[in-house]
Design an enzyme around this catalytic site. Sequence first.
Site, PDB file in Angstrom:
ATOM      1  N   GLY A 207       0.835  -1.208   0.000  1.00 33.89           N
ATOM      2  CA  GLY A 207       0.000   0.000   0.000  1.00 33.89           C
ATOM      3  C   GLY A 207       0.855   1.238   0.000  1.00 33.89           C
ATOM      4  CD  GLU A 229       6.672  -5.941  -2.151  1.00 29.44           C
ATOM      5  OE1 GLU A 229       7.100  -4.997  -2.856  1.00 29.44           O
ATOM      6  OE2 GLU A 229       7.206  -7.048  -2.101  1.00 29.44           O
ATOM      7  CB  CYS A 263       2.985  -0.492  -6.936  1.00 30.77           C
ATOM      8  SG  CYS A 263       3.035  -2.243  -7.309  1.00 30.77           S
TER       9      CYS A 263
END
Length: 456
Positions: A207, A229, A263
């Site tokens: 997140g 992450e 991401c």
Amino acid sequence: MMPIATINPATGETLKTFTPLTDGELEAKLAKAKTAFEAHRRTSFAQRAQWMNAAADILEARKGEFAAIMTVEMGKTLKSAVAEVEKCALVCRYYAEKAPEFLADVPVQTDASTSFVRYQPIGPVLAVMPWNFPFWQVFRFAAPALMAGNVGLLKHASNVPQCALAIEEIFLKAGLPEGAFQTLLVGADKVAQIIADDRVMAATLTGSEPAGASLAANCGKQIKKTVLELGGSDPFIVLESADLEAAVATATTARMINNGQSCIAAKRFIVSEAIADEFERRLVAKFQALKVGDPMQPDTDIGPLATPGILQDIDNQVQACIKTGARVPVGGKPLSDRPGNFYPPTLLTDIPPGASAYNEEFFGPVAMLFRVKDIDAAIQLANSTPFGLGASAWTQVKAEANRLIEEIEAGAVFINGMVKSDPRLPFGGIKRSGYGRELSSQGIHEFVNIKTVWVK
Ligand code: NAP
């Protein structure tokens, strides 16, 4: 705090709301996790593999149904959601096959008659997960964790509760004992309390930076291991010798995948001056050709952003960037002709040095284009952010590729290809993108006790 609810991002309609667990219900689930671990840690790899392959079978058999839940809850196109479910089946099968090899005893020669390293499970692991790949993020944690003999506790993002419940159901139907994988319908405000519980042994979070920092701080107080992450602002470097057509096509996919909310999406396009005008022309044409609309339709390329807050954030970032003097050859404001959180493919360029956009993650379909004079300037700009997740670089000159591989500050460098996750390759970042790795052999070793054994 976010309500736990399904709100269709294509229409803004609230479809279902959920009541968070009470403290009593939470307690019962933590107790169940502890009991389940005592049994699960003693099961064989063969037994776990059978469950994991059964989970893969369920995913494959019901992929349309699971994909539709994702699309309704967070807006990704249905076709991409189907592909995501298939990838989850793949990671289950991968670890079912590979875990025994990854976790086998490792003999080491010492002064002992026998000495070796043994990998043992550590217990219930909390996974705090994001909505953007609501199945994949969870399975890439769960498959190795369960194969290692740990049990999983999932605190999923508040806007994807039906995904969270479906995943719990998949593992139960696959035959895993009750308590081996549980969904906790709780808000982010409960995470610190869960971490403080003695039965929870470690935590992983995918997140944002603030969420990761908060989770790691709470785990630090309890001396519990974490994997983080977090965000990224991945560079996509295109040097003069690159295959321009391939680079532009991949650039478009790499930025727009998942409606721009990935991401590892390419976010900063760093292009040699010599080819930058042509690159920009072609990229704008590709962006203009993308179809924005109903994510359920097969010809839609870009669906809505997941929440009104994300739409607002991306619009604020774009407007702030334009104020600094940036040019916007395509896109630049929300689509107001319809309900839902729709934002068009957007390109920002001629961003003046010093603008805050240089250091920010744009979590939506917005690309930034920077012109550089040579490879030195490209590397310098690529490394100039607080992030270090992935990087994609395009060149046909071997020496240039070698320099990029060596000098880019990132958890992954892809030459002449798009950054993507693959069960066979470790995945994770450096700098403020986090630490630790998921997937591959490295991923399954994050949450195990590396026990040294020495026998006289
Ligand atoms: P987020 O707000 O951080 O939410 C992620 C998860 O953390 C949710 O379950 C959320 O719960 C929870 N959370 C939020 N604040 C927390 C806190 N203070 N303590 C504990 N948990 C907390 O993330 P997002 O903005 O939705 O997701 C986008 C970000 O994730 C981007 O930065 C993206 O780059 C990053 N991301 C990284 C990876 C990777 O592998 N590196 C993959 C995907 C996404 P609630 O929903 O209940 O608030």
